[in-house]
Design a protein around this motif. Structure first.
Motif, PDB file in Angstrom:
ATOM      1  N   LEU A   1      15.944   3.994   7.578  1.00 43.68           N
ATOM      2  CA  LEU A   1      14.839   4.864   6.876  1.00 43.68           C
ATOM      3  C   LEU A   1      15.311   4.976   5.567  1.00 43.68           C
ATOM      4  O   LEU A   1      16.549   5.274   5.227  1.00 43.68           O
ATOM      5  CB  LEU A   1      14.941   6.081   7.529  1.00 43.68           C
ATOM      6  CG  LEU A   1      14.545   6.172   9.122  1.00 43.68           C
ATOM      7  CD1 LEU A   1      14.742   7.534   9.749  1.00 43.68           C
ATOM      8  CD2 LEU A   1      13.273   6.022   9.426  1.00 43.68           C
TER       9      LEU A   1
ATOM     10  N   THR B   1       9.278   5.895   6.020  1.00 45.46           N
ATOM     11  CA  THR B   1       9.362   4.420   6.585  1.00 45.46           C
ATOM     12  C   THR B   1       8.550   3.659   5.755  1.00 45.46           C
ATOM     13  O   THR B   1       7.575   4.076   5.190  1.00 45.46           O
ATOM     14  CB  THR B   1       8.825   4.264   7.970  1.00 45.46           C
ATOM     15  OG1 THR B   1       7.709   4.804   8.148  1.00 45.46           O
ATOM     16  CG2 THR B   1       9.459   5.453   8.871  1.00 45.46           C
TER      17      THR B   1
ATOM     18  N   LEU C   1      13.997  14.676   2.981  1.00 45.47           N
ATOM     19  CA  LEU C   1      12.912  13.995   3.775  1.00 45.47           C
ATOM     20  C   LEU C   1      13.148  12.255   3.871  1.00 45.47           C
ATOM     21  O   LEU C   1      14.056  11.965   3.112  1.00 45.47           O
ATOM     22  CB  LEU C   1      11.623  14.018   2.796  1.00 45.47           C
ATOM     23  CG  LEU C   1      11.121  15.682   2.840  1.00 45.47           C
ATOM     24  CD1 LEU C   1       9.829  15.587   1.564  1.00 45.47           C
ATOM     25  CD2 LEU C   1      10.747  15.894   3.948  1.00 45.47           C
TER      26      LEU C   1
ATOM     27  N   ASP D   1       5.261   5.746   5.359  1.00 42.96           N
ATOM     28  CA  ASP D   1       4.811   6.979   5.973  1.00 42.96           C
ATOM     29  C   ASP D   1       6.259   8.108   5.829  1.00 42.96           C
ATOM     30  O   ASP D   1       7.385   7.841   6.029  1.00 42.96           O
ATOM     31  CB  ASP D   1       4.883   6.825   7.660  1.00 42.96           C
ATOM     32  CG  ASP D   1       4.285   8.023   8.235  1.00 42.96           C
ATOM     33  OD1 ASP D   1       4.274   9.124   7.785  1.00 42.96           O
ATOM     34  OD2 ASP D   1       4.390   7.848   9.653  1.00 42.96           O
TER      35      ASP D   1
ATOM     36  N   ALA E   1       4.748  16.815   1.999  1.00 44.38           N
ATOM     37  CA  ALA E   1       4.817  15.226   2.242  1.00 44.38           C
ATOM     38  C   ALA E   1       4.326  14.394   1.367  1.00 44.38           C
ATOM     39  O   ALA E   1       4.479  13.331   0.634  1.00 44.38           O
ATOM     40  CB  ALA E   1       4.355  15.059   3.647  1.00 44.38           C
TER      41      ALA E   1
ATOM     42  N   SER F   1       8.164  11.613   6.338  1.00 43.26           N
ATOM     43  CA  SER F   1       8.565  12.396   7.625  1.00 43.26           C
ATOM     44  C   SER F   1       7.532  13.726   7.142  1.00 43.26           C
ATOM     45  O   SER F   1       7.559  14.396   6.125  1.00 43.26           O
ATOM     46  CB  SER F   1       9.812  12.849   7.524  1.00 43.26           C
ATOM     47  OG  SER F   1      10.438  13.215   6.341  1.00 43.26           O
ATOM     48  N   GLY F   2       6.948  14.332   8.227  1.00 39.32           N
ATOM     49  CA  GLY F   2       6.313  15.494   7.977  1.00 39.32           C
ATOM     50  C   GLY F   2       4.673  15.200   7.466  1.00 39.32           C
ATOM     51  O   GLY F   2       4.363  14.171   7.453  1.00 39.32           O
ATOM     52  N   LYS F   3       3.708  16.259   7.323  1.00 37.61           N
ATOM     53  CA  LYS F   3       2.663  16.287   7.088  1.00 37.61           C
ATOM     54  C   LYS F   3       2.487  17.298   5.955  1.00 37.61           C
ATOM     55  O   LYS F   3       3.258  18.205   5.818  1.00 37.61           O
ATOM     56  CB  LYS F   3       1.676  16.509   8.249  1.00 37.61           C
ATOM     57  CG  LYS F   3       1.764  15.370   9.132  1.00 37.61           C
ATOM     58  CD  LYS F   3       0.693  15.457  10.138  1.00 37.61           C
ATOM     59  CE  LYS F   3       0.979  16.688  11.076  1.00 37.61           C
ATOM     60  NZ  LYS F   3       2.119  16.355  11.963  1.00 37.61           N
TER      61      LYS F   3
ATOM     62  N   ASP G   1      -1.962  13.007  13.589  1.00 34.95           N
ATOM     63  CA  ASP G   1      -1.081  12.482  12.344  1.00 34.95           C
ATOM     64  C   ASP G   1      -2.077  11.256  11.622  1.00 34.95           C
ATOM     65  O   ASP G   1      -3.160  11.223  11.845  1.00 34.95           O
ATOM     66  CB  ASP G   1       0.057  11.526  12.847  1.00 34.95           C
ATOM     67  CG  ASP G   1       1.260  11.297  11.905  1.00 34.95           C
ATOM     68  OD1 ASP G   1       0.970  11.607  10.634  1.00 34.95           O
ATOM     69  OD2 ASP G   1       2.174  10.412  12.188  1.00 34.95           O
TER      70      ASP G   1
END
Length: 535
Positions: free
Chosen positions: A441, A399, A396, A348, A356, A350-352, A523
Motif C-alpha cells: 500500500l 492502492t 491515509l 483507490d 479521500a 482508503s475511505g470515501k 463503494d
C-alpha cells in the motif's frame, strides 16, 4: 474545589483537581501534572490554595508561565475560566462544587404544564411572553436571535446587570452569547458551571436570591454576582441551552415571580430557537450540497475526457468512474508519452467522501509529475509512495495499479501496489487474471524499494481491464456474498468481440446492479479498458 483541565493536544480533557495541597507542574516524571516539551522546565510552576482562593506561582521557569496571555510574576490569583499556558500546553481553570454544597434557594419545573408559572400577575406575564414572541417572530438566524433575546431580557429585567445564553457542552457548559449594561473589560464574563450543570441535568429553572451563601463556588465569588436566575431553553424533545440573568449589586434581588417570568419566556424562546436552528441546518445542508456538487464537477474534470490512443489507430481505451457519494476516492488516468507509449493507471484511496477525494487529487498530481521523468512504472510508483509517506498527517493510504503500453511491440509493463490484479481477455473471450506481485500500500512506509514489474504482450484483439475493489466487493441484498472476480471475469469474457469498450463497461455495471438487487453502490466503481485492435 478547583480543577485544571488540559485543552488541546494529545492530553486534551485530562483533569487535575486542586484540593488542600499544592500542585506541581513540570517536565519531571514526579510532577503532579507532567507535561512534555523542551519549553517546559522540570519544575515549571505550582498551583496552591490559600483559604478559599487559588493561586499560580512560576518556579523560575526558563520560558515563563502565562495566565490569560500575561506572564506571571510572583503569584497570580486564579478564577474560573482562566487559561493557564505552560510551554505549548493550555489548561483551563474550572471550579467544581459538589451538588450538596450548592444550595439553590428556589427552583421550578420548566414545563408548560407547571401551574406556578402564571399563578401571579398572569396578564403581565402573558404580555411579556407575547412581546417576546413578536420581537423574535422573524428571527431565523441563531446569532441574530441571541442578540434580540439578550436585548429583550435586559428590558424585561431592569435590575439585571447581565444576560447570558449558555450551551451544554462536554466537558463543561460554555458561553454562547452575553450582554452587559456596564462592560467590565473582560473578553468573556464568568459564570457558574455548577449551576448550569444542575439546570441542564435536572431540567429545572433555579433562583439564587443571595449568592453569598455559595462560599465554595469560586466562579460566583470571583465575578461578584449577588443574585441570579438560570433557566433551561427546553422544547418537548431537547434542551437547546440555558438563559441566565444576574445582578452584582446588593439589594433588589430577583424574586420567585421573576423566576416564573423568565421560565415562561424561555419556553417561547426555545421554540423560536429550535426553528432557527432547523433553518440554519437546512441552509448549511444546501450550501454543503452545492459545494459537493462543485467538487464533483471539478473531480470529473480531472478525469481524461478524450482518452489518447498513443497517436495511432491500433488501440482502444475507455474508462469510467461511478462515485458512491458525491465525490470519489477512486481515479483513473491515461496519458500519452513520448515514442507513442501510453501510461495508464487506476487507484483507490482508503475511505470515501471529501477527505479521500482531496487526497486522491494530490495522488493524481504527483503521478502526472513523476510520469515526465521516468520510463519505468515501478520507479514512478516508488517515487509516488515516498512523496505520499513523507507528507501524510492523516495516515491515509492508496492502492495503485500502473502500466506503460508500448505500441511498437504490443508489450505492457505493469506494477501493482496493493491493488486488485488486472484481467486479460484474450481474443476469443478467454479471461485470465494477471499473476503480478501484489506490492505494498502506498503512503504507509517512507521507502518502497524492489517493486516487481510484470510484462505481458497484447496480441491483436486482446484487452486489459483495470478496476477498483468497489467492483468485486459489491454485495448482494443479504450482504452475505460479494460480486467477486469470477463473476467479473465471466461478464468480461462473454461480451461480443466486436462490441465497443463502453458496451463492455455497461454490461459489467448491469451485472453488478442485478447482483446487488438495487441496494446501490457501497463503494466507488471504476473501470478502465485497453484493447489492442484486431487486424
Amino acid at each position: 474545589m478547583m480543577e485544571l483541565v488540559i485543552i488541546g493536544g494529545k492530553y486534551s480533557g485530562s483533569r487535575f483537581p486542586v484540593q488542600e495541597r499544592t500542585l506541581l507542574i513540570g517536565r519531571a516524571n514526579d510532577s503532579d501534572i507532567a507535561l512534555d516539551g523542551s519549553n517546559v522546565s522540570r519544575r515549571h510552576a505550582q498551583v496552591l490554595r490559600e483559604g478559599p482562593h487559588f493561586f499560580v506561582k512560576d518556579l523560575g521557569s526558563r520560558n515563563g508561565t502565562y495566565l490569560n496571555d500575561q506572564r506571571v510574576t510572583g503569584k497570580a490569583l486564579l478564577a474560573s475560566n482562566d487559561i493557564l499556558r505552560i510551554g505549548g500546553h493550555s489548561l483551563r481553570v474550572e471550579s467544581t462544587v459538589p451538588e450538596g454544597d450548592l444550595t439553590i434557594q428556589r427552583q421550578t419545573l420548566a414545563l408548560p404544564t407547571n401551574p406556578d408559572l402564571f399563578q401571579e400577575n398572569a396578564s403581565q406575564k402573558l404580555k411579556a411572553v407575547l412581546q417576546f414572541a413578536h420581537q423574535l417572530s422573524n428571527s431565523l438566524s441563531p446569532d441574530l436571535l441571541f442578540g434580540r433575546v439578550l436585548d429583550q431580557l435586559l428590558i424585561l429585567f431592569p435590575q439585571a446587570d447581565r444576560a447570558l445564553i449558555l450551551a451544554d457542552a462536554s466537558p463543561a457548559p460554555i458561553l454562547r452569547a452575553f450582554k452587559t449594561r456596564k462592560p467590565d473589560g473582560s473578553a468573556e464574563p464568568l459564570f457558574s458551571r455548577s449551576i448550569a450543570r444542575q439546570v441542564f441535568q435536572k431540567r429545572i429553572a433555579v433562583l439564587a436570591e443571595d449568592t453569598r451563601t455559595f462560599e465554595a463556588n469560586l466562579s460566583i465569588q470571583s465575578s461578584g454576582i449577588r443574585s441570579l436566575i438560570c433557566v433551561p431553553l427546553q422544547t418537548h424533545s431537547a434542551i437547546l441551552g440555558a438563559i441566565q440573568v444576574d445582578r452584582r449589586q446588593l439589594g433588589s434581588p430577583f424574586t420567585a415571580e421573576d423566576l416564573h417570568m423568565l421560565t415562561a419566556v424561555a419556553m417561547q424562546v426555545a421554540n423560536v430557537l429550535e426553528n432557527a436552528l432547523l433553518h440554519h441546518e437546512l441552509l448549511e445542508n444546501e450550501r454543503m450540497q452545492r459545494e459537493l456538487m462543485m467538487a464533483r464537477e471539478i473531480q470529473q474534470a480531472f478525469l481524461p475526457r478524450d482518452l489518447p490512443v498513443a497517436q495511432s489507430s491500433e488501440i482502444d481505451v475507455y474508462g469510467e468512474l461511478k462515485p458512491a457519494l458525491e465525490v470519489a476516492g477512486d481515479f483513473y488516468d491515461c496519458v500519452a508519452l513520448e515514442e507513442r507509449r501510453l501510461a495508464i493507471a487506476v487507484a483507490d484511496v482508503s475511505g470515501k467522501g471529501v477527505g479521500a477525494a482531496l487526497f486522491m487529487a494530490m495522488v493524481r498530481a504527483l503521478w502526472r509529475q513523476f510520469l515526465q521523468h521516468s520510463r519505468s512504472p515501478a520507479e514512478i510508483v516508488m517515487r509516488l509512495n515516498d512523496a505520499l509517506a513523507n507528507d501524510n498527517p492523516k495516515f491515509l493510504f492508496v492502492t495503485f495499479l500502473a502500466g506503460i503500453y508500448d505500441p511498437s511491440n504490443g508489450e505492457c509493463a505493469l506494477v501493482r501496489a496493493g491493488h486488485p490484479a488486472p484481467l486479460l481477455r484474450r481474443r476469443g473471450g478467454k479471461v485470465e487474471q494477471i499473476s503480478a506481485d501484489p506490492g505494498v500500500l502506498l503512503g504507509i512506509e517512507s521507502t518502497c524499494r524492489g517493486l516487481e514489474e510484470t510484462r505481458l504482450k497484447l496480441h491483436p484483439g486482446d484487452a486489459l481491464l483495470f478496476y477498483t475493489d468497489g467492483v468485486i466487493e459489491a454485495v448482494g441484498p443479504d450482504s452475505a456474498e460479494m460480486f467477486g472476480e469470477t463473476r467479473l471475469s465471466q461478464e468480461f469474457g462473454s461480451a461480443p468481440e466486436t462490441d465497443p469498450l463502453p458496451e463492455y463497461a455497461r454490461r459489467i455495471r448491469q451485472a453488478i446492479q442485478r447482483f446487488s438487487a438495487g441496494t446501490g453502490p457501497q463503494d466507488d466503481l471504476t473501470l478502465l479498458f485497453l484493447r489492442r485492435k484486431g487486424p
